[in-house]
Scaffold this motif. Sequence first.
Motif, PDB file in Angstrom:
ATOM      1  N   GLY A  35      50.280  17.992  99.099  1.00  0.00           N
ATOM      2  CA  GLY A  35      50.784  16.676  99.447  1.00  0.00           C
ATOM      3  C   GLY A  35      52.267  16.493  99.202  1.00  0.00           C
ATOM      4  N   GLU A  36      52.877  17.393  98.441  1.00  0.00           N
ATOM      5  CA  GLU A  36      54.307  17.270  98.167  1.00  0.00           C
ATOM      6  C   GLU A  36      55.115  17.869  99.320  1.00  0.00           C
ATOM      7  OE1 GLU A  36      53.980  17.376  93.279  1.00  0.00           O
ATOM      8  OE2 GLU A  36      55.317  18.768  94.306  1.00  0.00           O
ATOM      9  N   ALA A  37      56.394  17.541  99.338  1.00  0.00           N
ATOM     10  CA  ALA A  37      57.279  17.931 100.435  1.00  0.00           C
ATOM     11  C   ALA A  37      57.299  19.448 100.606  1.00  0.00           C
ATOM     12  CB  ALA A  37      58.693  17.419 100.173  1.00  0.00           C
ATOM     13  N   GLY A  38      57.162  19.893 101.844  1.00  0.00           N
ATOM     14  CA  GLY A  38      57.272  21.304 102.176  1.00  0.00           C
ATOM     15  C   GLY A  38      56.003  22.105 102.031  1.00  0.00           C
ATOM     16  N   VAL A  39      54.989  21.553 101.362  1.00  0.00           N
ATOM     17  CA  VAL A  39      53.773  22.324 101.104  1.00  0.00           C
ATOM     18  C   VAL A  39      52.991  22.593 102.386  1.00  0.00           C
ATOM     19  CG1 VAL A  39      51.504  22.213 100.001  1.00  0.00           C
ATOM     20  CG2 VAL A  39      53.569  21.696  98.685  1.00  0.00           C
ATOM     21  N   ALA A  40      52.880  21.595 103.253  1.00  0.00           N
ATOM     22  CA  ALA A  40      52.144  21.792 104.508  1.00  0.00           C
ATOM     23  C   ALA A  40      52.796  22.884 105.347  1.00  0.00           C
ATOM     24  CB  ALA A  40      52.071  20.486 105.295  1.00  0.00           C
TER      25      ALA A  40
END
Length: 363
Positions: free
Chosen positions: A55-60
Amino acid sequence: MLVLGMMSGTSLDGVDAAVLDTDGQEIFAFGRTGYRAYTTGEAEVLHASLGRWPGEAGVAEAAALSVRTHAELAADFPEAEVIGYHGQTLAHDPGAGRTHQAGQGWRLARATGHRVVWDFRSEDVRQGGEGAPLAPFFHHALARWAVGQARLEAAPVVFLNLGGVGNLTWCDPREPDPLAACVAFDTGPANAPLNDLMRARRGVPRDEGGRLAARGTPREPVIAEFLRHPYFARPAPKSLDRDAFAALGPAVAQMDDADAAATLAHAAAAAVAAGLGLLPSRPAVVLACGGGRHNAAMMAALALRCGLPVRPVEDAGLDGDMIEAQAFAWLGARVLRGLPTSGPRTTGVPAAVCGGRISPAFR
């Protein structure tokens, strides 16, 4: 069963793939292997996501990259009946009951048309274990195979994996039950601090062959301070996040490149030497695998500081670049059969656990 194991470690260099013919207990044959290097841009996507949770930035983006690159390499192995997929470790905090390997196995199953075994660490952590290291039972199987091939004596041996983080397995091939035969833990940082140094200072992914470190002089006061970290006083089993020793970077910041590289290589070796004191008995030999065994300066530092023969696993007839990928093939087979993948003496989990999820093939 032909299982394709796939592994991308915290060194962030690329994806290893290896086919293993196994029932999760015996090794019948080693199959083909392959490697898909990350581009500079891909490595940066992963590096930017280190330390982050779902859910944090860049993880997806990191998860999608992991699935895509693994699927590309898996296409070269049509003989595989199932895939063991580790995913990309971005964060690991077993003390808080969580670990994060980016990349969903069901997406890889959809992309490849293969059944996929994945998420190997979460159940161990959920039950109170460290979730790492996970290769020890496979190391035990390798030791028994090597003894059977007359490539190793029937005595306790240490497998030392030098990836981004170092970890070791003490195992006794004379004992058939891996739960009783193995002790394992993370030793400390290995390649990760050195790779980060090379990326920051020279724009290259690693100290190739340890040539830069070999020209430098390790700073012993920095190494002595490093060994005062509370981690080294903890009993085994224990595990680390890739960046648990972030203070090493500032500690070498004022050194020239060669001395900084030498200090980091020797710090990794000193951490292994400290770990040897936690073993049930002194091993006959240390067999090194993972990328760090190609670093001649690190291997020399290990021999110096450990006071034991330190040899590449190739001396035992094994492929040191592919052991972790092979391990997740072997673990995949064990999960399919409901066999233990970790235990009290390898991850500290209270009782033996079979970790991993199975995603069916999408046709």
